[in-house]
Write an enzyme that holds these catalytic residues in place. Structure first.
Site, mmCIF file in Angstrom:
data_model
loop_
_atom_site.group_PDB
_atom_site.id
_atom_site.type_symbol
_atom_site.label_atom_id
_atom_site.label_comp_id
_atom_site.label_asym_id
_atom_site.label_seq_id
_atom_site.Cartn_x
_atom_site.Cartn_y
_atom_site.Cartn_z
ATOM 1 N N LYS A 87 -47.182 70.011 -60.272
ATOM 2 C CA LYS A 87 -46.698 69.227 -59.123
ATOM 3 C C LYS A 87 -45.594 68.237 -59.498
ATOM 4 O O LYS A 87 -44.746 67.916 -58.685
ATOM 5 C CB LYS A 87 -47.863 68.483 -58.483
ATOM 6 C CG LYS A 87 -48.947 69.406 -57.938
ATOM 7 C CD LYS A 87 -49.042 69.318 -56.449
ATOM 8 C CE LYS A 87 -49.846 70.449 -55.841
ATOM 9 N NZ LYS A 87 -51.195 70.599 -56.401
ATOM 10 N N GLU A 109 -48.441 63.373 -48.790
ATOM 11 C CA GLU A 109 -49.810 63.737 -48.441
ATOM 12 C C GLU A 109 -50.443 64.315 -49.693
ATOM 13 O O GLU A 109 -49.735 64.810 -50.579
ATOM 14 C CB GLU A 109 -49.817 64.792 -47.325
ATOM 15 C CG GLU A 109 -49.643 66.240 -47.796
ATOM 16 C CD GLU A 109 -48.314 66.543 -48.480
ATOM 17 O OE1 GLU A 109 -47.319 65.881 -48.142
ATOM 18 O OE2 GLU A 109 -48.279 67.443 -49.343
ATOM 19 N N SER A 375 -51.855 76.612 -63.696
ATOM 20 C CA SER A 375 -51.123 75.594 -62.937
ATOM 21 C C SER A 375 -51.517 74.163 -63.275
ATOM 22 O O SER A 375 -50.722 73.242 -63.108
ATOM 23 C CB SER A 375 -51.295 75.835 -61.439
ATOM 24 O OG SER A 375 -52.668 75.922 -61.090
HETATM 25 C C1 LIG Z 1 -52.050 71.653 -55.926
HETATM 26 C C2 LIG Z 1 -52.447 72.609 -56.941
HETATM 27 C C3 LIG Z 1 -52.412 73.997 -56.686
HETATM 28 C C4 LIG Z 1 -52.085 74.583 -55.352
HETATM 29 O O1 LIG Z 1 -50.801 74.302 -54.905
HETATM 30 P P1 LIG Z 1 -49.633 75.376 -54.885
HETATM 31 O O2 LIG Z 1 -48.581 74.721 -54.082
HETATM 32 O O3 LIG Z 1 -50.176 76.614 -54.254
HETATM 33 O O4 LIG Z 1 -49.215 75.603 -56.280
HETATM 34 C C5 LIG Z 1 -52.719 74.855 -57.726
HETATM 35 N N1 LIG Z 1 -53.080 74.388 -58.943
HETATM 36 C C6 LIG Z 1 -53.141 73.070 -59.215
HETATM 37 C C7 LIG Z 1 -53.555 72.635 -60.570
HETATM 38 C C8 LIG Z 1 -52.823 72.136 -58.226
HETATM 39 O O5 LIG Z 1 -52.898 70.838 -58.516
#
Ligand SMILES: *Cc1c(COP(=O)(O)O)cnc(C)c1O
Length: 393
Positions: A87, A109, A375
């Site tokens: 993010k 948000e 992610s």
């Molecule tokens: C917010 C988040 C997601 C989901 O958001 P996307 O916009 O679909 O990437 C996935 N993995 C993590 C670790 C997150 O914090």
């Protein structure tokens, strides 16, 4: 200079109050000016290197290979980014842009709190006022992130309407923006919302895929056969996929949250189970009830607990370029435990959804190297995972 994309096939667009159109135009113009500007790119690249820790490593997960019986399996380690997830790539880019636009105030948000933390971090770095909208239930589920945001100097405004989750927090942030648009930039946390957000966020997250592509060629000597990423709003997935869309031989898989099971109706899988409709300013696949009202999503992971999805994913689904599938809370927890035990990496519950895909897809096993987008890290999820797994503190 390419115009910032408004539509992806029939999806996307701008379904917003008239008062916001001017601000969206201003944002699109500003982003168009900076996206290829050497000074802006240089500033962002330096921050990504020295503040975020990019490039993030590509890690070969030999423990997972042993468990699953195929390989190679590579993890793109977005969990090692400053603040713990991908993010920050987007939040920093948007805060830099807001500064250039002369905005003094940042709003956001947040669901899992990761986007709120990333935005509060970027705002603190540049001395900007920051206000984050968060559902009351999410604040309870993600208490640690609430504390982090407040420590960073952000105001966290609880949202009590609805179920106290991301959907209503987003509506409140939009209301704030409509009222304070002259002074305020709204940092949207995923590749969703009215144009130009989906394009801008995807472009800021593309660094994931661009790096991974180079690293795969250096490490594996070839492109991956399959790339897997979890899909909430879709920003980590689209950031990864974009660098490979033109490589027909690379299979792309997006994994949504099947929650308690698709058949229970308690899930977060709009691409698998939804119909096109309008939510938060954009036309895309969406969970709706029989009356066409936006339905509540459910997932063990707050970051996938969203009834909508970014418009480019809807288009990629319809043209068949990306395959979208889903895994349940239980499958994600299993994958969470597996990665923790065999690799010594505690993943975010969101990322565990992508990892769970490895457990039952033979196509991935036959396709050559598998590239997974890890992610984020799981520190924020340990209380919830411990409760679900019956682990005592
Ligand atoms: C917010 C988040 C997601 C989901 O958001 P996307 O916009 O679909 O990437 C996935 N993995 C993590 C670790 C997150 O914090």
């Amino acid at each position: 200079m390419a115009e910032v994309a408004q539509r992806f096939g029939p999806f996307g667009g701008r379904f917003v109050p008239e008062t916001v159109i001017g601000a969206l135009d201003e944002l699109a113009d500003a982003y168009e000016r900076v996206r290829d500007d050497a000074e802006f790119r240089g500033e962002l690249t330096a921050l990504l290197a020295h503040f975020v820790g990019r490039p993030t490593p590509l890690y070969r997960a030999r423990g997972l290979e042993e468990v699953h019986g195929f390989g190679p399996i590579y993890l793109k380690r977005e969990d090692l980014c400053h603040t713990g997830a991908h993010k920050i790539n987007n939040a920093l880019g948007q805060v830099l842009l807001a500064r250039r636009m002369g905005k003094r105030r940042i709003i956001a948000e947040t669901g899992a709190g990761q986007h709120g933390v990333a935005t509060a971090t970027a705002a603190a770095r540049f001395g900007m006022e920051c206000c984050v909208y968060m559902g009351r239930l999410d604040m309870q589920r993600q208490r640690l992130n609430v504390i982090r945001m407040r420590m960073l100097g952000a105001e966290v405004r609880p949202v009590d309407i609805g179920t106290g989750t991301l959907k209503h927090a987003t509506s409140e942030a939009i209301r704030d923006w409509v009222t304070n648009v002259a002074s305020t930039h709204y940092v949207i946390g995923s590749a969703v919302g009215p144009a130009p957000y989906p394009e801008m966020v995807a472009d800021l997250q593309r660094v994931i895929g661009d790096e991974a592509r180079e690293q795969m060629l250096a490490d594996a000597g070839r492109l991956p056969g399959t790339i897997v990423a979890c899909v909430g709003g879709g920003s980590n997935a689209i950031g990864m996929f974009r660098a490979f869309l033109d490589d027909a031989e690379v299979g792309l898989v997006g994994v949504e949250a099947a929650g308690e099971g698709l058949e229970t109706g308690r899930h977060g899988a709009p691409l698998t189970m939804g119909e096109p409709g309008v939510l938060h300013g954009s036309y895309s696949y969406l969970l709706q009830d029989v009356d066409g009202q936006v339905a509540e999503a459910h997932s063990i992971s707050a970051g996938l607990d969203y009834p909508g999805v970014g418009p480019q994913h809807s288009h990629l689904k319809d043209i068949g370029r990306v395959r979208y599938t889903s895994v349940t809370d239980a499958q994600a927890l299993e994958a969470f435990t597996r990665l923790t035990r065999v690799e010594g990496i505690i993943p975010a519950l969101e990322s565990a959804h992508a990892l769970a895909y490895l457990a039952d897809d033979e196509a991935a096993a036959r396709s050559g190297p598998v590239l997974m987008c890890l992610s984020g890290r799981g520190d924020k999820d340990v209380d919830q995972a411990a409760a679900a797994l019956g682990i005592d503190g």
